[in-house]
Design an enzyme around this catalytic site. Sequence first.
Site, PDB file in Angstrom:
ATOM      1  N   SER A 566       0.843  -1.194   0.000  1.00  0.00           N
ATOM      2  CA  SER A 566       0.000   0.000   0.000  1.00  0.00           C
ATOM      3  C   SER A 566       0.882   1.248   0.000  1.00  0.00           C
ATOM      4  O   SER A 566       1.680   1.432  -0.911  1.00  0.00           O
ATOM      5  CB  SER A 566      -0.951  -0.035   1.203  1.00  0.00           C
ATOM      6  OG  SER A 566      -1.949   0.941   1.093  1.00  0.00           O
ATOM      7  N   HIS A 683      -7.777  -4.987  -1.494  1.00  0.00           N
ATOM      8  CA  HIS A 683      -6.540  -4.457  -0.926  1.00  0.00           C
ATOM      9  C   HIS A 683      -5.903  -5.436   0.058  1.00  0.00           C
ATOM     10  O   HIS A 683      -4.822  -5.188   0.570  1.00  0.00           O
ATOM     11  CB  HIS A 683      -6.852  -3.136  -0.220  1.00  0.00           C
ATOM     12  CG  HIS A 683      -5.657  -2.253  -0.013  1.00  0.00           C
ATOM     13  ND1 HIS A 683      -4.909  -1.754  -1.052  1.00  0.00           N
ATOM     14  CD2 HIS A 683      -5.076  -1.775   1.123  1.00  0.00           C
ATOM     15  CE1 HIS A 683      -3.923  -1.007  -0.565  1.00  0.00           C
ATOM     16  NE2 HIS A 683      -3.993  -1.017   0.743  1.00  0.00           N
TER      17      HIS A 683
END
Length: 724
Positions: A566, A683
């Site tokens: 991320s 994610h």
Amino acid sequence: MKPAIAALSLMLPMTSLAADAKSAVPPPPVAAKKAVVDTYHGTKVEDPYQWLEKSDDPEVRKWVEGQTAHMRAVLDKLPSRDAIRARITTLMTHKSPAHFGLIQRGGVLFSMKFQPPQQQSMLVVLASPEDPSTARVLVNPMELDPSGRTTIDFFVPSLDGKKVAVSLSKDGTESGDVTVYDVATGKPLPGEVVPRVNGGTAGGDLTWNADGSGFFYTRYPRGEERPAADRDFYQQVYFHKLGTPTDKDTYELGKDAPRIANFKLSTSEDGTSVLATLGNGDGGEYALYLRGPKGTWTQLSKFEDKLIHAEFGKDGALYALSRKDAPRGKVLRIPLATPSLDKATVLIPEGKASIASFQPTATRLYVQEQLGGPSQMRMVGLDGKELGVVPTPPVSSVGGAVPLGGDDILMTNVSYTEPPTVYRYAAKDGSLTKTALGRTSPVDTRNVVVDRVMCTSKDGTQVPLNILHARGTKLNGNNPTLLTGYGGFNISLSPGLNVLNFAFIEQGGVVAVANLRGGSEFGEEWHTNGSLTKKQNVFDDFYACAKLLVDKKWTKPERLAIQGGSNGGLLMGAALTQHPEMFRTVLAFVGLYDMLRVELTPNGQFNTTEYGTVKDPEQFKALYAYSPYHQVKNGVKYPSVLFTSGENDPRVDPFHSRKMVARLQEATASKRPVLLRTNNMGHGMGTPLADSIEEKVDVYAFLFNELGMKYRPVDGKVASPAAK
């Protein structure tokens, strides 16, 4: 689903693998270059791979399929995959359950429970923390969706503990609808489903009213209320009364909030007051609103007042964490009878440690404090008197306090070598007792040493680095080493037991965890010095940590790998473009790489308060200077890289990885692999356990091969180098 345990085998010689792979592996598809030039404040920026941003374009899908075929051909041929799968499966399906998200309401103890080989965590209620066998399952996502692709985003019990609202989402989207369950029966209440309460952009939350007849919740735009481009924005607070249609829910708060608003909600113990904490995107700016007994909302603070968190006390007061003239934090007491900052008094002044959070109980506050990565639990009376520190090991992390009544609490402690343990702290005699809710470890870590050292960054800042290694590891400059970091969004990389670290250490590796600026390790100043136009400090900090590992002979560039996800994926992109000579291989998970077009995505707009915006000339200049996609240079010998991305990722659009892979494959002169592994989740949140295992098998097979590590059988114990 648990794969069969395969026999362990030694790695094949790399020369024969390379010769075999060369003839069998299809090359990656070459991405077409299409002339696109964008102009920012007079600066022309070429973007030949902008076409890869369109996920549903057939040409993009064909290119991704080609990349997947190339990636699978490379990774499937790597040696010892079966042995690596067996080891990783053993570690990740360790039968000892994990309990987290503990909360007690109405005498009922709620907990999330992760019980491998279950694909998803469950919501349970416990009769006692001393006896996990009493756990009764309330919501099991696997019963709702046997495919394993539905997950619990969050849950909130009513004040009396008789009902619980649960947000559920699918396929990693984090787009969660809330269902209300009866705690006694475990059955959903008929018709009580509120749509789109949670999302991957502004998150989501709810809190109950006094009698459990309804709840306040975060509401995204519905139907045609706003154009399609606005439906992940303009979050507001509404009230839902049980038994009524959701289209009859009433507006409460947020019409004047920013487009990138996000709310957190809580209710006082007596149910008379509701607190709404409004976040301005992801950069750490907050405003507090209070709904009193008369049902009207009062704004307690503005963004510039720097109140970032608050909790209701049991004494008719609101306690708030302020960073106004106190970057490490101070705690204010605000009387609910006259809720105003003018009436606030300082209960806990700023100290040497950074206050991360706190929990009021009957006569004290339990204060969680950051110590540069590790943390501790300090106790302060409601009269401001210091009551000491809960005894926990050094270089460990404490979780938030869970009130049990009076001043007793549950709390979690974890370190790099010890699994999460849930303790009961008894205020009367100061005893700390281990409950039965802790997890056991699948590895024997008694021979693992944690060295905490300081690295000197480019501007002289001292940056902590935690080095995990087997006792007796020689400083010969030849140890395979894996360095990780994050550095952003006020998030601390605190000590925790990552069992996969030991899959690396037991093969002779060294693991290093860097506490970089941009996080919360030393308070708000540490955060702001790694955000917006100062983001380059984060990358300089990380390079300083890598350089120390080489200079002190832990490793050398040819045996140094780095990993991050991320915002940590952005860190990987910056590291490999700014210092390609420093690393042998890079593992970059769901990262951001085109920093000039981040804000064109929904969640990217929330990120502007952390990263900055191209609309501001100075912020554009800073973004362009480090944007990994734009800093790739032709003819440079780049490290090998494995990128991962999720097709349903609501936080980081997968186009970042696609564009970065296309540019690196075009530019690199090293002939080392640049691979793209795309999954059909998001994610990372909600990924089924079996999918997580398969991804980690690919990651570690790639890592071991690139660092020249021969995989050997293990017995679960980390031996000293001399004993190997």
